[in-house]
Scaffold this motif. Structure first.
Motif, PDB file in Angstrom:
ATOM      1  N   LEU A  94     -20.165  -4.052   0.931  1.00 46.06           N
ATOM      2  CA  LEU A  94     -20.666  -3.148  -0.104  1.00 46.06           C
ATOM      3  C   LEU A  94     -20.179  -1.717   0.128  1.00 46.06           C
ATOM      4  CD1 LEU A  94     -24.354  -4.333  -0.554  1.00 46.06           C
ATOM      5  CD2 LEU A  94     -22.559  -4.365  -2.286  1.00 46.06           C
ATOM      6  N   GLY A  95     -20.198  -1.308   1.389  1.00 44.37           N
ATOM      7  CA  GLY A  95     -19.862   0.072   1.686  1.00 44.37           C
ATOM      8  C   GLY A  95     -18.390   0.394   1.609  1.00 44.37           C
ATOM      9  N   PHE A  96     -17.571  -0.436   2.230  1.00 45.40           N
ATOM     10  CA  PHE A  96     -16.164  -0.072   2.382  1.00 45.40           C
ATOM     11  C   PHE A  96     -15.241  -0.763   1.388  1.00 45.40           C
ATOM     12  CE2 PHE A  96     -18.287   0.630   6.459  1.00 45.40           C
ATOM     13  CZ  PHE A  96     -18.080   1.996   6.575  1.00 45.40           C
ATOM     14  N   VAL A  97     -15.682  -1.855   0.771  1.00 46.29           N
ATOM     15  CA  VAL A  97     -14.875  -2.491  -0.263  1.00 46.29           C
ATOM     16  C   VAL A  97     -15.304  -1.978  -1.640  1.00 46.29           C
ATOM     17  CG1 VAL A  97     -14.241  -4.682  -1.352  1.00 46.29           C
ATOM     18  CG2 VAL A  97     -14.428  -4.537   1.135  1.00 46.29           C
ATOM     19  N   TYR A  98     -16.625  -1.958  -1.878  1.00 45.51           N
ATOM     20  CA  TYR A  98     -17.141  -1.514  -3.175  1.00 45.51           C
ATOM     21  C   TYR A  98     -17.529  -0.039  -3.196  1.00 45.51           C
ATOM     22  CZ  TYR A  98     -17.094  -6.393  -4.456  1.00 45.51           C
ATOM     23  OH  TYR A  98     -16.697  -7.668  -4.737  1.00 45.51           O
ATOM     24  N   ASP A  99     -17.331   0.651  -2.083  1.00 47.42           N
ATOM     25  CA  ASP A  99     -17.519   2.107  -1.983  1.00 47.42           C
ATOM     26  C   ASP A  99     -18.950   2.551  -2.317  1.00 47.42           C
ATOM     27  OD1 ASP A  99     -16.357   4.485  -1.177  1.00 47.42           O
ATOM     28  OD2 ASP A  99     -16.027   5.125  -3.250  1.00 47.42           O
ATOM     29  N   VAL A 100     -19.938   1.817  -1.811  1.00 46.81           N
ATOM     30  CA  VAL A 100     -21.336   2.205  -1.952  1.00 46.81           C
ATOM     31  C   VAL A 100     -21.703   3.041  -0.721  1.00 46.81           C
ATOM     32  CG1 VAL A 100     -23.725   1.390  -2.133  1.00 46.81           C
ATOM     33  CG2 VAL A 100     -21.882   0.126  -3.262  1.00 46.81           C
ATOM     34  N   GLU A 101     -21.920   4.328  -0.938  1.00 50.00           N
ATOM     35  CA  GLU A 101     -22.102   5.247   0.178  1.00 50.00           C
ATOM     36  C   GLU A 101     -23.367   4.942   0.985  1.00 50.00           C
ATOM     37  OE1 GLU A 101     -22.737   9.955   0.650  1.00 50.00           O
ATOM     38  OE2 GLU A 101     -21.008   9.355  -0.556  1.00 50.00           O
ATOM     39  N   PHE A 102     -24.425   4.518   0.333  1.00 49.62           N
ATOM     40  CA  PHE A 102     -25.662   4.184   1.052  1.00 49.62           C
ATOM     41  C   PHE A 102     -25.439   3.016   2.006  1.00 49.62           C
ATOM     42  CE2 PHE A 102     -29.918   2.166   1.283  1.00 49.62           C
ATOM     43  CZ  PHE A 102     -30.579   3.221   1.889  1.00 49.62           C
ATOM     44  N   ALA A 103     -24.669   2.024   1.574  1.00 52.30           N
ATOM     45  CA  ALA A 103     -24.352   0.884   2.446  1.00 52.30           C
ATOM     46  C   ALA A 103     -23.478   1.327   3.616  1.00 52.30           C
ATOM     47  CB  ALA A 103     -23.661  -0.220   1.646  1.00 52.30           C
ATOM     48  N   GLN A 104     -22.570   2.260   3.386  1.00 53.63           N
ATOM     49  CA  GLN A 104     -21.758   2.803   4.479  1.00 53.63           C
ATOM     50  C   GLN A 104     -22.655   3.474   5.513  1.00 53.63           C
ATOM     51  OE1 GLN A 104     -19.023   5.565   2.701  1.00 53.63           O
ATOM     52  NE2 GLN A 104     -17.851   3.963   1.672  1.00 53.63           N
ATOM     53  N   ALA A 105     -23.611   4.261   5.024  1.00 55.69           N
ATOM     54  CA  ALA A 105     -24.520   4.979   5.929  1.00 55.69           C
ATOM     55  C   ALA A 105     -25.353   3.999   6.760  1.00 55.69           C
ATOM     56  CB  ALA A 105     -25.424   5.904   5.121  1.00 55.69           C
ATOM     57  N   LEU A 106     -25.892   2.975   6.114  1.00 51.56           N
ATOM     58  CA  LEU A 106     -26.683   1.987   6.848  1.00 51.56           C
ATOM     59  C   LEU A 106     -25.827   1.214   7.839  1.00 51.56           C
ATOM     60  CD1 LEU A 106     -29.054   0.570   4.081  1.00 51.56           C
ATOM     61  CD2 LEU A 106     -29.606   2.172   5.924  1.00 51.56           C
ATOM     62  N   PHE A 107     -24.610   0.903   7.467  1.00 49.37           N
ATOM     63  CA  PHE A 107     -23.702   0.197   8.378  1.00 49.37           C
ATOM     64  C   PHE A 107     -23.388   1.055   9.600  1.00 49.37           C
ATOM     65  CE2 PHE A 107     -19.446  -0.866   9.894  1.00 49.37           C
ATOM     66  CZ  PHE A 107     -19.597  -2.220  10.144  1.00 49.37           C
ATOM     67  N   LEU A 108     -23.150   2.342   9.384  1.00 41.28           N
ATOM     68  CA  LEU A 108     -22.818   3.235  10.491  1.00 41.28           C
ATOM     69  C   LEU A 108     -24.011   3.480  11.418  1.00 41.28           C
ATOM     70  CD1 LEU A 108     -20.482   5.753   8.647  1.00 41.28           C
ATOM     71  CD2 LEU A 108     -19.838   4.046  10.361  1.00 41.28           C
ATOM     72  N   ILE A 109     -25.205   3.184  10.963  1.00 41.89           N
ATOM     73  CA  ILE A 109     -26.374   3.218  11.845  1.00 41.89           C
ATOM     74  C   ILE A 109     -26.586   1.849  12.486  1.00 41.89           C
ATOM     75  CG2 ILE A 109     -28.893   3.451  11.924  1.00 41.89           C
ATOM     76  CD1 ILE A 109     -28.665   5.555   9.725  1.00 41.89           C
ATOM     77  N   GLY A 110     -26.463   0.799  11.686  1.00 34.26           N
ATOM     78  CA  GLY A 110     -26.792  -0.550  12.146  1.00 34.26           C
ATOM     79  C   GLY A 110     -25.821  -1.153  13.142  1.00 34.26           C
ATOM     80  N   LEU A 111     -24.535  -0.923  12.974  1.00 35.84           N
ATOM     81  CA  LEU A 111     -23.552  -1.520  13.875  1.00 35.84           C
ATOM     82  C   LEU A 111     -23.736  -1.049  15.321  1.00 35.84           C
ATOM     83  CD1 LEU A 111     -21.127  -3.437  14.132  1.00 35.84           C
ATOM     84  CD2 LEU A 111     -19.666  -1.434  13.778  1.00 35.84           C
ATOM     85  N   PRO A 112     -23.832   0.256  15.573  1.00 35.45           N
ATOM     86  CA  PRO A 112     -24.040   0.674  16.965  1.00 35.45           C
ATOM     87  C   PRO A 112     -25.403   0.247  17.509  1.00 35.45           C
ATOM     88  CG  PRO A 112     -23.498   2.571  15.586  1.00 35.45           C
ATOM     89  CD  PRO A 112     -23.586   1.397  14.695  1.00 35.45           C
TER      90      PRO A 112
END
Length: 176
Positions: A94-112
């Motif tokens: 959602l974040g990096f393919v569909y460019d949903v910024e909220f999903a990018q933010a959650l991913f950047l918190i969740g992965l680490p």
């Protein structure tokens, strides 16, 4: 004018330009480094300084939390890993393919944080196996905390870099 439209005009709902996102990011990493395997850091320092009852309390609490983490990992670990992988994959797409910024933010918190979870489980396994006490226990808990802090610093740096790039590209597209 619709009230939701008014809210979205007044408050910037994009994650990386929102002050609340950065406050939440700071709270997440502050909490992650304060709670070492479920034990507050001040309890570790108090036990190290004073020993006695504080040390016994620390060893008891570490033992309880180690058994709790390992029980959860052994009973439902595969299901939790599958769900976590699904969630992180969905956020990444959602974040990096569909460019949903909220999903990018959650991913950047969740992965680490998933890395911190894996580190916590590995540390818990070692603590259960070796059953360290006293100075050895303090050393291992502090080492775990330092690694979590390094993961947090790298995560905040990457998130800030990505957020800055997102904000600059959004401003560039929409004009200053």
């Amino acid at each position: 004018m619709d009230w939701t439209q008014t809210i979205f005009e007044v408050i910037d709902m994009r994650s990386f330009s929102n002050l609340w996102f950065w406050i939440a990011l700071a709270v997440v990493w502050s909490s992650a480094s304060h709670w070492v395997l479920g034990v507050p850091f001040d309890m570790i320092t108090r036990a190290r300084r004073h020993g006695g009852q504080a040390q016994e309390d620390l060893e008891t609490l570490v033992s309880i939390n180690v058994r709790r983490l390992l029980f959860i990992g052994r009973v439902s670990g595969l299901v939790l890993i599958g769900f976590l992988c699904f969630l992180l994959t969905a956020l990444a797409i959602l974040g990096f393919v569909y460019d949903v910024e909220f999903a990018q933010a959650l991913f950047l918190i969740g992965l680490p944080l998933s890395g911190v979870l894996a580190l916590s489980l590995a540390t818990a396994r070692r603590l259960e196996r070796d059953e360290p006490q006293g100075e050895e226990l303090y050393r291992r808990l502090l080492r775990h905390r330092q690694i979590v802090q390094v993961i947090g610093m790298v995560s905040i740096f990457v998130t800030a870099f990505w957020g800055m790039a997102q904000n600059l590209s959004h401003n560039w597209i929409n004009g200053f």
